[in-house]
Design a protein around this motif. Structure first.
Motif, PDB file in Angstrom:
ATOM      1  N   TRP A  41       0.710  -1.061  -0.419  1.00  0.00           N
ATOM      2  CA  TRP A  41      -0.361   0.191   0.388  1.00  0.00           C
ATOM      3  C   TRP A  41       1.220   1.120  -0.099  1.00  0.00           C
ATOM      4  N   LYS A  42       1.607   1.289   1.247  1.00  0.00           N
ATOM      5  CA  LYS A  42       2.722   2.091   0.976  1.00  0.00           C
ATOM      6  C   LYS A  42       3.822   2.873  -0.695  1.00  0.00           C
ATOM      7  N   ILE A  43       4.065   1.841  -0.882  1.00  0.00           N
ATOM      8  CA  ILE A  43       4.639   1.708  -2.426  1.00  0.00           C
ATOM      9  C   ILE A  43       3.536   2.083  -4.080  1.00  0.00           C
ATOM     10  N   ALA A  44       2.661   1.426  -3.531  1.00  0.00           N
ATOM     11  CA  ALA A  44       1.359   2.308  -4.304  1.00  0.00           C
ATOM     12  C   ALA A  44       1.289   3.172  -4.217  1.00  0.00           C
ATOM     13  N   LYS A  45       1.029   4.021  -3.342  1.00  0.00           N
ATOM     14  CA  LYS A  45      -0.007   5.448  -2.509  1.00  0.00           C
ATOM     15  C   LYS A  45       2.013   6.845  -3.422  1.00  0.00           C
ATOM     16  N   GLN A  46       3.214   5.435  -2.954  1.00  0.00           N
ATOM     17  CA  GLN A  46       4.027   6.947  -3.706  1.00  0.00           C
ATOM     18  C   GLN A  46       4.468   6.693  -4.925  1.00  0.00           C
ATOM     19  N   PRO A 164     -11.694  -3.995   9.224  1.00  0.00           N
ATOM     20  CA  PRO A 164     -11.658  -3.765   7.635  1.00  0.00           C
ATOM     21  C   PRO A 164     -11.612  -4.824   7.343  1.00  0.00           C
ATOM     22  N   THR A 165     -12.397  -5.807   6.459  1.00  0.00           N
ATOM     23  CA  THR A 165     -11.135  -6.502   5.685  1.00  0.00           C
ATOM     24  C   THR A 165     -10.706  -6.184   4.278  1.00  0.00           C
ATOM     25  N   LYS A 166      -9.909  -7.579   3.939  1.00  0.00           N
ATOM     26  CA  LYS A 166      -9.233  -6.923   3.080  1.00  0.00           C
ATOM     27  C   LYS A 166      -9.681  -6.344   1.680  1.00  0.00           C
ATOM     28  N   LYS A 167     -10.976  -6.434   0.958  1.00  0.00           N
ATOM     29  CA  LYS A 167     -11.826  -6.161   0.363  1.00  0.00           C
ATOM     30  C   LYS A 167     -12.160  -4.786   0.715  1.00  0.00           C
ATOM     31  N   ASP A 168     -12.160  -4.334   2.104  1.00  0.00           N
ATOM     32  CA  ASP A 168     -12.434  -2.852   2.314  1.00  0.00           C
ATOM     33  C   ASP A 168     -10.948  -2.630   1.791  1.00  0.00           C
ATOM     34  N   TYR A 169     -10.333  -2.604   1.800  1.00  0.00           N
ATOM     35  CA  TYR A 169      -8.625  -1.678   2.330  1.00  0.00           C
ATOM     36  C   TYR A 169      -8.825  -1.673   0.852  1.00  0.00           C
TER      37      TYR A 169
END
Length: 216
Positions: A41-46, A164-169
């Protein structure tokens, strides 16, 4: 002799053209080496992309990444997305990402489709950029109203206890990626079978997904 030179020049041009084309295709992504503390998630945001796209690009079957691993990350997507997002950038910390995922789960559970989860997250992002609402994700979720709070899970005090579930994230991440180009501009959502609020029912509906009607 002249014919030979012309032929060689043409061959060089063709080779150069092929090389340029190949380089252009390769430049659609670059490599990033995973460091301590990194998450997908951090890499995707970057790199202004989504976890799902990173997993697809690197053929990953899980969200786990190991220190030292080299991942393919988009470069073209980073440039174009950044250009379109400059006017509507949303800052989302890991803590607020979890909070938003909790709200998505609280409002949609397991009965609503994934698209409905994404739209709920988009409602929060649209409110952040709307002049009539707080300008942060946390501020929007905890906004006080005449009846207490804007969202029922906050009123009941159950929001922070929800897992929260994986789908929520994934829904939050997708909404964040879609937000700069979101044209519906949904600001509200409700269940038409339950809601009796005349003002809410009078709002222009942007889309209906599952049991929810979204409006602005």
């Amino acid at each position: 002799m002249k014919k030979t030179i012309v032929a060689l020049a043409a061959a060089c041009c063709m080779a150069f053209g092929w090389q340029a084309s190949s380089t252009e295709a390769a430049s659609s992504y670059t490599y990033y080496q995973v460091k301590k503390g990194d998450t997908l998630w951090k890499i995707a945001k970057q790199y202004h992309t989504t976890v799902a796209k990173l997993k697809s690009l690197n053929k990953l079957k899980s969200d786990m990444v190991h220190i030292g691993k080299k991942l393919k990350v988009p470069t073209v997507a980073k440039t174009t997305t950044k250009a379109s997002a400059n006017k509507k950038a949303i800052s989302l910390s890991a803590v607020d990402r979890k909070l938003l995922a909790q709200l998505v789960q609280a409002e949609t559970g397991s009965s609503e489709p994934f698209a409905g989860k994404v739209e709920v997250a988009l409602v929060i992002f649209n409110r952040v950029k709307h002049k009539e609402f707080p300008n942060t994700v946390r501020g929007v979720i905890y906004q006080k109203t005449k009846s207490g709070y804007a969202f029922a899970p906050v009123k009941t005090g159950k929001l922070t206890r929800i897992q929260p579930t994986k789908k929520d994230y994934e829904a939050v991440d997708k909404a964040l990626a879609l937000f700069p180009n979101d044209r519906r501009g949904s600001l509200y959502f409700y269940n038409p079978k339950i809601t009796k609020d005349k003002w809410m029912l009078s709002r222009p509906v942007t889309i209906r997904i599952g049991n929810h009607a979204f409006a602005k």
